[in-house]
Design an enzyme around this catalytic site. Structure first.
Site, PDB file in Angstrom:
ATOM      1  N   ASN A 252     -27.972  -7.860  -9.933  1.00 35.78           N
ATOM      2  CA  ASN A 252     -28.029  -7.781 -11.410  1.00 35.78           C
ATOM      3  C   ASN A 252     -29.005  -7.716 -12.360  1.00 35.78           C
ATOM      4  O   ASN A 252     -29.076  -6.545 -13.502  1.00 35.78           O
ATOM      5  CB  ASN A 252     -26.556  -8.652 -12.128  1.00 35.78           C
ATOM      6  CG  ASN A 252     -25.217  -7.628 -11.437  1.00 35.78           C
ATOM      7  OD1 ASN A 252     -25.199  -6.864 -11.691  1.00 35.78           O
ATOM      8  ND2 ASN A 252     -23.868  -8.969 -11.337  1.00 35.78           N
TER       9      ASN A 252
ATOM     10  N   HIS B 228     -26.868  -3.833 -14.125  1.00 32.19           N
ATOM     11  CA  HIS B 228     -25.301  -3.538 -13.726  1.00 32.19           C
ATOM     12  C   HIS B 228     -25.082  -2.889 -13.293  1.00 32.19           C
ATOM     13  O   HIS B 228     -24.226  -2.277 -11.984  1.00 32.19           O
ATOM     14  CB  HIS B 228     -24.609  -4.545 -15.106  1.00 32.19           C
ATOM     15  CG  HIS B 228     -24.978  -5.715 -15.275  1.00 32.19           C
ATOM     16  ND1 HIS B 228     -24.538  -7.390 -14.469  1.00 32.19           N
ATOM     17  CD2 HIS B 228     -25.523  -5.957 -16.340  1.00 32.19           C
ATOM     18  CE1 HIS B 228     -24.759  -8.075 -15.210  1.00 32.19           C
ATOM     19  NE2 HIS B 228     -25.573  -7.505 -16.216  1.00 32.19           N
TER      20      HIS B 228
ATOM     21  N   GLU C 269     -17.876 -11.463  -7.551  1.00 32.50           N
ATOM     22  CA  GLU C 269     -18.454 -10.906  -6.301  1.00 32.50           C
ATOM     23  C   GLU C 269     -18.261 -11.369  -5.646  1.00 32.50           C
ATOM     24  O   GLU C 269     -18.815 -11.449  -4.290  1.00 32.50           O
ATOM     25  CB  GLU C 269     -19.949 -11.129  -5.673  1.00 32.50           C
ATOM     26  CG  GLU C 269     -20.770 -12.454  -6.248  1.00 32.50           C
ATOM     27  CD  GLU C 269     -20.597 -13.175  -7.587  1.00 32.50           C
ATOM     28  OE1 GLU C 269     -21.029 -14.431  -7.567  1.00 32.50           O
ATOM     29  OE2 GLU C 269     -20.048 -12.430  -8.674  1.00 32.50           O
TER      30      GLU C 269
END
Length: 327
Positions: free
Chosen positions: A184, A189, A219
């Site tokens: 990220n 993102h 995640e």
């Protein structure tokens, strides 16, 4: 193909027969009831009102065709009654009103009620469709199209109830992407979302048909492995890890650490306790996989006492201390 073409007309004829039969029976039943009332000299009942109720009832049950047959019975009954009374061919304002009611209003009523019922059924089907869509939205993770945490928890409890009844074991795999924060931070993102979607697809490809994958949050993913022992659970978890490693979205390798637990369902433990223990054991195994170098599968059964104490110590670490969490 030929069998289907034959079955369609047969099904249509059967439906028409049932509709017409119901309309005729309701019409004849109403006429018979009126005859009984007439024989007993009960004149408080209005024949037109009773036939109107019969038409509404038959139309609502089986559609316009049934209503038209009930209306036809009403017309025949009315004409026979007029014939017996000698007023069939006598013109008067009362007879004209009766003709309008019987020959025009009753069939029209059957048509209108049928249309209203069709519209009501359509709206009910649309409402059912919307309810199903809302249920799906409430139980599905929007990004990955996998089940969400709430849906997984409900499915896990149901599966444990079922497994206890059949005396079957089950396994649980918790998957956590390695160094996902760096993805990220370095790639954005939107790229991170692409990776998460790809992981969801990888889980769908690696899992068996009766397995239940879900996004646990961030995640982290989880898979419920039905009727799966320790050896088979490790094999499936390795297949998942390999499938994730094959993802090619960015110019660096995507890897995952996986913790696995297997439950043999103690007979006297509650479903809630079994759920919590299975998740806790898989979480401990995942912690050891992270601490052991990541990108590997660890089963809770393989954790030694020292590793278990290390996990407990990290879990008790006070806020503000150096992080030993997952990355």
């Amino acid at each position: 193909m030929a069998a289907t073409s034959i079955q369609m007309p047969i099904k249509l004829l059967s439906m028409l027969w049932k509709s017409s039969l119901l309309g005729i029976l309701i019409g004849l039943g109403t006429a018979g009831f009126l005859q009984i009332c007439h024989a007993l000299d009960h004149k408080i009942l209005n024949p037109n009102l009773l036939f109107a109720l019969a038409i509404v009832s038959s139309t609502y049950k089986r559609g316009n065709l049934a209503g038209f047959f009930s209306a036809a019975i009403a017309i025949v009954y009315t004409m026979i009654s007029w014939s017996k009374a000698g007023s069939l061919f006598v013109y008067s304002s009362d007879n004209l009103q009766r003709l309008i009611v019987v020959f025009l209003c009753m069939p029209l009523m059957a048509l209108l009620v049928g249309l209203l019922k069709k519209q009501t059924d359509t709206q009910q089907q649309q409402l059912s469709h919307y309810v199903e869509q809302l249920k799906e939205l409430a139980s599905t993770d929007e990004l990955t199209a996998l089940a969400n945490r709430r849906s997984f928890s409900e499915h896990l409890e149901w599966s444990i109830h079922n497994a206890k009844r059949k005396a079957q074991s089950f396994s649980l795999a918790i998957i956590d992407l390695d160094h996902f924060k760096q993805v990220n931070d370095n790639y954005g993102h939107s790229t991170g979302d692409k990776v998460l979607r790809a992981v969801g697809e990888a889980l769908g490809q690696a899992c068996r048909q009766n397995d239940f994958p879900a996004r646990f949050g961030g995640e982290e993913f989880v898979v419920l492995l039905h009727e799966t022992d320790v050896k088979e659970a490790i094999t499936i978890a390795e297949r998942i890890r390999t499938q994730i490693s094959a993802i090619q979205i960015i110019d660096r390798k995507i890897s995952a650490s996986i913790g696995v637990s297997t439950s043999n369902l103690p007979a006297f433990d509650s479903v809630q306790k079994i759920c919590e223990q299975a998740i806790q054991n898989a979480d401990r195994a995942l912690y050891i996989a992270k601490q052991g170098g990541r990108n590997q599968v660890v089963h809770y059964q393989d954790i030694n006492q020292d590793n278990s104490q290390a996990f407990n110590s990290a879990a008790r670490e006070p806020a503000g201390a150096e992080s030993t969490g997952r990355t």
